[in-house]
Design a protein around this motif. Structure first.
Motif, PDB file in Angstrom:
ATOM      1  N   LYS A 104       1.157  -0.802   0.137  1.00  0.00           N
ATOM      2  CA  LYS A 104       0.314   0.356   0.249  1.00  0.00           C
ATOM      3  C   LYS A 104       1.055   1.373  -0.260  1.00  0.00           C
ATOM      4  O   LYS A 104       1.390   1.209   0.760  1.00  0.00           O
ATOM      5  CB  LYS A 104      -0.834   0.272   1.109  1.00  0.00           C
ATOM      6  CG  LYS A 104      -1.338   1.564   0.765  1.00  0.00           C
ATOM      7  CD  LYS A 104      -2.257   1.618   2.291  1.00  0.00           C
ATOM      8  CE  LYS A 104      -3.564   2.197   2.520  1.00  0.00           C
ATOM      9  NZ  LYS A 104      -4.599   2.256   3.490  1.00  0.00           N
ATOM     10  N   SER A 107       2.510   3.741   3.284  1.00  0.00           N
ATOM     11  CA  SER A 107       2.076   3.184   4.343  1.00  0.00           C
ATOM     12  C   SER A 107       2.523   1.557   4.499  1.00  0.00           C
ATOM     13  O   SER A 107       2.132   0.631   4.572  1.00  0.00           O
ATOM     14  CB  SER A 107       0.336   2.558   4.342  1.00  0.00           C
ATOM     15  OG  SER A 107      -0.501   3.575   4.684  1.00  0.00           O
ATOM     16  N   THR A 167       2.033   7.709  -7.583  1.00  0.00           N
ATOM     17  CA  THR A 167       1.210   7.316  -6.335  1.00  0.00           C
ATOM     18  C   THR A 167       0.088   5.939  -6.289  1.00  0.00           C
ATOM     19  O   THR A 167       0.224   6.538  -5.069  1.00  0.00           O
ATOM     20  CB  THR A 167       0.002   8.374  -7.134  1.00  0.00           C
ATOM     21  OG1 THR A 167      -0.577   8.461  -6.997  1.00  0.00           O
ATOM     22  CG2 THR A 167       0.856  10.320  -6.406  1.00  0.00           C
ATOM     23  N   THR A 187      -4.309   3.145  -4.158  1.00  0.00           N
ATOM     24  CA  THR A 187      -2.681   4.754  -3.365  1.00  0.00           C
ATOM     25  C   THR A 187      -3.001   4.383  -2.224  1.00  0.00           C
ATOM     26  O   THR A 187      -3.634   3.910  -1.376  1.00  0.00           O
ATOM     27  CB  THR A 187      -3.851   5.768  -3.943  1.00  0.00           C
ATOM     28  OG1 THR A 187      -5.218   6.224  -3.553  1.00  0.00           O
ATOM     29  CG2 THR A 187      -3.993   6.102  -5.463  1.00  0.00           C
ATOM     30  N   ALA A 188      -2.592   5.804  -1.667  1.00  0.00           N
ATOM     31  CA  ALA A 188      -2.389   5.460  -0.146  1.00  0.00           C
ATOM     32  C   ALA A 188      -3.701   6.018   0.418  1.00  0.00           C
ATOM     33  O   ALA A 188      -4.160   5.455   2.106  1.00  0.00           O
ATOM     34  CB  ALA A 188      -1.803   7.211  -0.449  1.00  0.00           C
ATOM     35  N   ALA A 189      -4.457   6.692  -0.685  1.00  0.00           N
ATOM     36  CA  ALA A 189      -6.189   6.644   0.219  1.00  0.00           C
ATOM     37  C   ALA A 189      -6.412   5.314   0.648  1.00  0.00           C
ATOM     38  O   ALA A 189      -7.993   4.832   0.526  1.00  0.00           O
ATOM     39  CB  ALA A 189      -6.915   7.234  -0.556  1.00  0.00           C
ATOM     40  N   GLY A 190      -6.260   3.582  -0.309  1.00  0.00           N
ATOM     41  CA  GLY A 190      -6.934   2.769  -0.244  1.00  0.00           C
ATOM     42  C   GLY A 190      -7.637   2.511  -2.065  1.00  0.00           C
ATOM     43  O   GLY A 190      -6.856   2.520  -2.955  1.00  0.00           O
ATOM     44  N   ASP A 192      -9.760   1.512  -4.698  1.00  0.00           N
ATOM     45  CA  ASP A 192     -10.763   1.990  -5.013  1.00  0.00           C
ATOM     46  C   ASP A 192     -11.419   0.451  -6.013  1.00  0.00           C
ATOM     47  O   ASP A 192     -11.141   0.153  -6.456  1.00  0.00           O
ATOM     48  CB  ASP A 192     -10.777   2.947  -6.753  1.00  0.00           C
ATOM     49  CG  ASP A 192     -11.859   3.600  -7.081  1.00  0.00           C
ATOM     50  OD1 ASP A 192     -13.080   2.751  -6.585  1.00  0.00           O
ATOM     51  OD2 ASP A 192     -11.268   4.772  -7.912  1.00  0.00           O
TER      52      ASP A 192
END
Length: 835
Positions: A104, A107, A167, A187-190, A192
C-alpha cells in the motif's frame, strides 16, 4: 550516548544513507517446497514449507529481507510459520496466478494480497490485507479485511503496474464471459472498488480461465493468454487512466499452437517468451520490434513438461518444469534467437524439492515503486573511550531489521573497546546507516588520508584532521593545509589536547595512460579473447562496434556475424585518457541447415536434405548411420530426432537436427449417411468414417471414386474402399453388410473421446444413430447422472449444471429404434473428456 570529558577528542559523526536497487522480488517460493534466494546475485536453492501446483506470490522488503509468501490459500511469515489468521484464504489451489502481493503506497508494512480462484471454482477475485506490525512484527492478516470479494467471475490472471503520477498502482485482472479487463486503483487512500473497465481483445468464455496476464518491464504493455482457448494477445496499457487497448493477436500472427501457458518479457522489453504445455511442449521467442518469432526449444509431446516463465533479479528468465528437480534457464533473454542461451535444467533445485507448473507472480522489479529516502538516525558524535561501557541504540520499529558491524541483529549494541562501530537499519520503506568511532584515552588519531598519486603539473592539498588543536608538518610549517607539488613522503604531528598522533602520506608520480591490447580468435565459435596490454590505466572500456561494451580487464566477446569488426579500447586515469582501435577479423565458420517433413506416415519413405553454406566439409554423418551425402531418404520405425554432423576443413563441427513425428496408419470405417436404416429393399448411402475430409484417390470396391456411394444392400456383401489422407498416408476400410444392423448388433457410431477446449474441433459428444433416436444418458464414475437428452440436436458439451466437468472417462447409455424392426436397441460404453 553519555558525554565524554572535555579534554578528549570530539568529532562529528557522518550520517550515511544508502539505497540498493529494488529487491522486493529476491525470494521465491513455488512448486513442492522449492525456495530460491537471489540476495547473493546467483540464486541459492534451499527448501521451504510451501506446496503449490501453480501460481504463488512472495514479497521482501527493499533490502531483500523476506517478509511473507502465499500459495493463494495459506500465508506464511518469514520464519516459515503460518500466520495466525493466514489460513483459509480463498484463492485457487491450481490457479495460474493464484496471488499477487502489492504494498500500500505511503503505508509502511501494509500489503494487499490479491487472489484468484482456479478453473474448478467460481472465479472470484478477492483481496486480504496483511499488516507487518501484527504478530510481534512477523505480520498477520488484518481481522475484518480478509477474503473481500472484488469481482466475479474472473480468470486466473493478475498483474500490477505503477500509475503515471507515481502515487500508487493499477491492479489488473480479466472477467470471464466477456472481453473486459478490470483495473483497480490502489493509492495511499486505499483500494478504489470501482474498476476501470476496458472491453478489448478476444472474448473469454467461462472455460477460458487458465493462463497468465503479464506486464512489460516498463509497464506500457500487457500480454494476456488463455491456455486452452488458444488465445495469446498483446495490448497497450495507459498507466494514467488504467485503460487497456490496441489488441494484437499473436496466435494468428505467429501460428501459435493451443496450450500456451507461460509468458515473460525480456528485461529490455524487446522480446516476448512463450511456453506451451499439454499437447506440445515448446518455448518460443517473439521479437516485439520486427514481429518475427523463433522456436527456442521443443520438449516431449503430450503431458505437462514445460511450465510458467518468470524474470528474476539476476536478469535471467526461469521456466518451471513439472515433476523435475530443476528449472530451465534463459541466461541471456535480451539476445536474439539461440543467442538467448536457453539452458535445459540450468538450475538444479535443493534435494527433496521439485518444480511444478507454476512460478511466483510479482510486479516487475524495473517498475516497482520504491522509497528512495533513508531512515534518518544518529548514533552520536565520534568520542573517546574512558573505560567501562556504554550502549549504542538504533531506532525501533515494528518491522525494522538491524545489522551491526559484527553481524548481530539486536536494536542496541554495548561498546567496551575502542574501534569503529556501525549499524544498518532497513524495513519495507527504506534503509539507513550510521557510523561512530570510539578512541582510547591517551591516543590521538592523525589521518592525513590515503597514499595518492600526482599528475605532472598539478598539486595536492593535505589537511589537518578535523578537531585538531595544532599540527606540525615535516618541514616545520604549522598551517592547517600543506600544498604538495612533487612526489615524495609527507608527514605531520597532530596535537589533540595532551595527545599526539602522527601520520604520513606517500605521493607518487602518475604518468599519462597508454592504451594497448592483443587478442585471439576461435574460428568455429566466433569467440574473441581480448588481453589488455595498457599501461598506467585505472579505468578502461571496450567498444566492440556491435552495440556492446565491456569494462572487464580482459573480456571474452562473441560476434554474431563473420567479417571485420573495429574494436576500440579506451583507458583513463586521474591524469588523462587514451584509446586504440584494431580491426578484428572473424572468419566464416559456415552453417548447415536440415530440411524435410517433421510428420511422416509409417512405411512411407521421406527425403531430408541439408544445405551447407560457407564451409567445405571433411566428412558428413547422419544420426541414422548414413555418411558422405547431404540428402537421404528413409522410413523410420518410430518418432525420433534426426541430426546431421559436418566436420569442416577449418576444424569446426556444424550440426542441425529435426524431430520427426511418425504418424501411425490411419484407421477408418463406414458411416451410413442415408436413408437411415439397412434393409434389403431400400438403397443406402455409405460414407467414409474418418475425421479428415480431405481424402484423395478414393476407390470403392464398387468401382466408384466419390466420397459417398449409394447401393441396394445385399446380405453378406463386402464393401471396401482405399484412399490417401492429406498427410499422404494410405487409408483402407472394409465391412460386411448385415441387415441386423450395420457393423453388427448396433447401428450406432459412437466416438470414444472428444475435446471441448474451444478450438472448434471435436467440441461435443454426439453419437450417430439411425432415425429413431430415443435417449442419451451420461454418468460419472460413481453412477451420478450428469446429462440426459431425448434429441439428437442436443449433444453433450462436457459440462454439468453449466460448469465444465474434469478431464476423465464417463459412461454413456444410448438408445434408438432398430432400423428395420422398430425394436428398441441400446449401447453402453465409455467416452473420455480431454481438454
Amino acid at each position: 550516548m553519555r558525554s565524554a570529558p572535555s579534554w578528549l577528542l570530539l568529532v562529528c559523526c557522518v550520517l550515511i544513507g544508502t539505497r540498493s536497487p529494488a529487491q522486493e522480488n529476491n525470494h521465491w517460493f513455488f512448486g513442492h517446497n522449492v525456495r530460491l534466494d537471489f540476495n547473493g546475485g546467483a540464486p541459492l536453492a534451499t527448501t521451504g514449507p510451501l506446496e503449490a501446483l501453480e501460481g504463488t506470490a512472495t514479497i521482501s522488503d527493499q533490502g531483500g529481507n523476506l517478509l511473507f509468501y502465499t500459495n493463494g490459500t495459506t500465508i506464511w511469515d518469514r520464519n516459515g510459520n503460518v500466520m495466525p489468521n493466514g489460513s483459509g484464504v480463498l484463492g485457487g489451489a491450481s490457479s495460474t496466478q493464484a496471488a499477487l502481493i502489492v504494498a500500500k503506497p505511503g503505508s509502511c508494512g501494509i500489503y494487499y494480497v490479491f487472489t484468484t480462484q482456479d478453473h474448478l471454482q467460481s472465479g472470484d477475485l478477492r483481496y486480504s490485507v496483511v499488516d507487518m506490525c501484527l504478530n510481534n512484527g512477523s505480520g498477520d492478516v488484518v481481522p475484518g479485511e480478509k477474503n473481500i470479494l472484488l469481482n466475479t467471475p474472473c480468470g486466473e490472471k493478475l498483474t500490477a503496474v505503477p500509475n503515471t503520477a507515481g502515487t500508487g498502482y493499477w491492479v489488473i485482472g480479466h472477467r470471464l464471459g466477456s472481453n473486459e479487463f478490470i483495473a483497480y486503483s490502489l493509492t495511499a487512500a486505499g483500494l478504489d472498488l470501482s474498476p476501470v473497465i476496458s472491453g478489448t481483445g478476444a472474448y473469454q468464455a467461462s472455460n477460458c480461465t487458465i493462463g497468465p496476464l503479464k506486464a512489460s518491464p516498463d509497464g506500457t504493455r500487457l500480454v494476456c493468454m488463455t491456455t486452452f482457448c488458444n488465445s495469446v494477445e498483446l495490448f497497450d496499457f495507459n498507466a494514467t487512466n488504467g485503460v487497456v487497448g490496441n489488441p494484437l493477436n499473436l496466435t494468428n500472427q505467429h501460428s501459435l499452437p493451443s496450450g500456451c501457458y507461460g509468458a515473460e518479457f525480456s528485461p529490455d522489453g524487446q522480446f516476448l517468451y512463450i511456453s506451451t504445455t499439454w499437447i506440445t511442449n515448446n518455448l518460443y521467442q517473439i521479437s516485439l520490434t520486427n514481429s518475427t518469432s523463433l522456436t527456442i526449444a521443443n520438449g516431449p509431446l503430450g503431458g505437462y513438461h514445460f511450465g510458467a516463465l518468470q524474470s528474476a533479479p539476476d536478469g535471467r528468465i526461469y521456466m518451471a518444469r513439472p515433476g523435475e528437480a530443476f528449472v530451465d534457464v534463459i541466461a541471456s533473454p535480451d539476445a536474439s534467437g539461440t543467442g538467448c542461451n536457453y539452458l535445459p535444467g540450468g538450475l538444479p533445485l535443493a534435494a527433496g524439492t521439485s518444480s511444478d507448473l507454476g512460478m511466483p507472480c510479482m510486479i516487475p522489479a524495473t517498475i516497482l515503486q520504491t522509497d528512495t529516502g533513508t531512515i534518518p538516525f544518529n548514533l552520536g558524535p565520534d568520542t573517546a573511550f574512558c573505560g567501562g561501557s556504554f550502549t549504542l541504540t538504533a531506532p525501533a520499529g515494528c518491522s525494522n531489521i538491524f545489522l551491526w558491524q559484527d553481524g548481530s541483529s539486536a536494536n542496541s549494541f554495548t561498546v567496551s573497546q575502542p574501534g569503529t562501530y556501525w549499524v544498518r537499519v532497513s524495513n519495507s520503506c527504506g534503509s539507513g546507516s550510521d557510523t561512530i568511532s570510539v578512541f582510547s584515552v591517551g591516543q590521538a588519531i592523525a589521518n592525513l588520508g590515503p597514499d595518492t598519486a600526482l599528475c605532472a603539473g598539478s598539486s595536492i592539498i593535505l589537511a589537518a584532521p578535523a578537531g585538531a588543536d595544532s599540527i606540525v608538518w615535516q618541514d616545520g610549517s604549522t598551517l592547517d593545509e600543506y600544498t604538495v607539488t612533487l612526489p615524495g613522503t609527507y608527514w605531520a604531528q597532530v596535537f589533540f589536547g595532551t595527545c599526539i598522533g602522527q601520520d604520513s602520506v606517500i605521493v607518487s608520480s602518475m604518468p599519462q595512460p597508454q592504451a594497448g591490447f592483443s587478442y585471439s580468435v576461435d574460428t568455429c565459435t566466433g569467440t574473441v579473447q581480448f588481453i589488455d596490454a595498457s599501461q598506467g590505466a585505472s579505468e578502461l572500456e571496450w567498444d566492440f562496434s556491435d552495440g556492446t561494451t565491456s569494462t572487464a580487464l580482459s573480456p571474452e566477446h562473441i560476434y554474431a556475424d563473420p567479417g571485420s569488426h573495429a574494436v576500440t579500447l579506451h583507458v583513463a586515469n586521474a591524469c588523462g585518457s587514451d584509446e586504440v582501435v584494431q580491426q578484428v577479423v572473424i572468419p566464416d565458420a559456415g552453417q548447415v541447415l536440415l530440411n524435410g517433413p517433421d510428420l511422416i506416415c509409417t512405411g512411407i519413405p521421406a527425403t531430408y536434405e541439408a544445405s551447407l553454406m560457407g564451409a567445405v566439409p571433411s566428412t558428413i554423418s547422419w544420426s541414422n548411420g548414413i555418411t558422405d551425402t547431404l540428402s537421404i531418404t528413409f522410413s523410420p520405425d518410430s518418432s525420433l530426432w534426426l541430426s546431421i554432423t559436418v566436420p569442416t576443413t577449418l576444424g569446426c563441427v556444424l550440426s542441425d537436427s529435426i524431430f520427426i513425428n511418425l504418424s501411425p496408419p490411419p484407421v477408418a470405417g463406414f458411416s451410413i449417411i442415408g436413408p437411415g436404416k439397412l434393409c434389403s429393399d431400400s438403397p443406402i448411402t455409405l460414407g467414409i468414417a474418418y475425421p479428415d475430409n480431405d481424402l484423395q484417390g478414393i476407390t470403392w470396391s464398387t468401382g466408384d471414386s466419390t466420397a459417398t456411394i449409394t447401393l441396394v444392400p445385399v446380405q453378406g456383401q463386402v464393401v471396401s474402399v482405399v484412399a490417401t489422407t492429406a498427410q499422404g498416408c494410405p487409408l483402407t476400410a472394409s465391412d460386411t453388410l448385415d441387415f441386423a444392423g450395420y457393423g453388427g448388433a448396433s447401428d450406432a457410431f459412437i466416438p470414444n473421446v472428444f475435446t471441448p477446449n474451444g478450438d472448434g474441433i471435436n467440441e461435443v459428444f454426439a453419437p450417430e444413430v439411425p432415425a429413431g433416436f430415443i435417449s442419451m444418458d451420461i454418468f460419472n464414475r460413481w453412477g451420478q447422472e450428469l446429462y440426459h437428452t431425448n434429441s439428437t440436436d442436443q449433444p453433450w458439451h462436457g459440462d454439468h449444471r453449466a460448469s465444465p466437468v474434469p478431464d476423465g472417462t464417463y459412461t454413456y447409455i444410448v438408445k434408438w429404434a432398430d432400423q428395420c424392426t422398430g425394436k428398441e436397441r441400446q449401447k453402453i460404453g465409455h467416452v473420455t473428456v480431454l481438454r
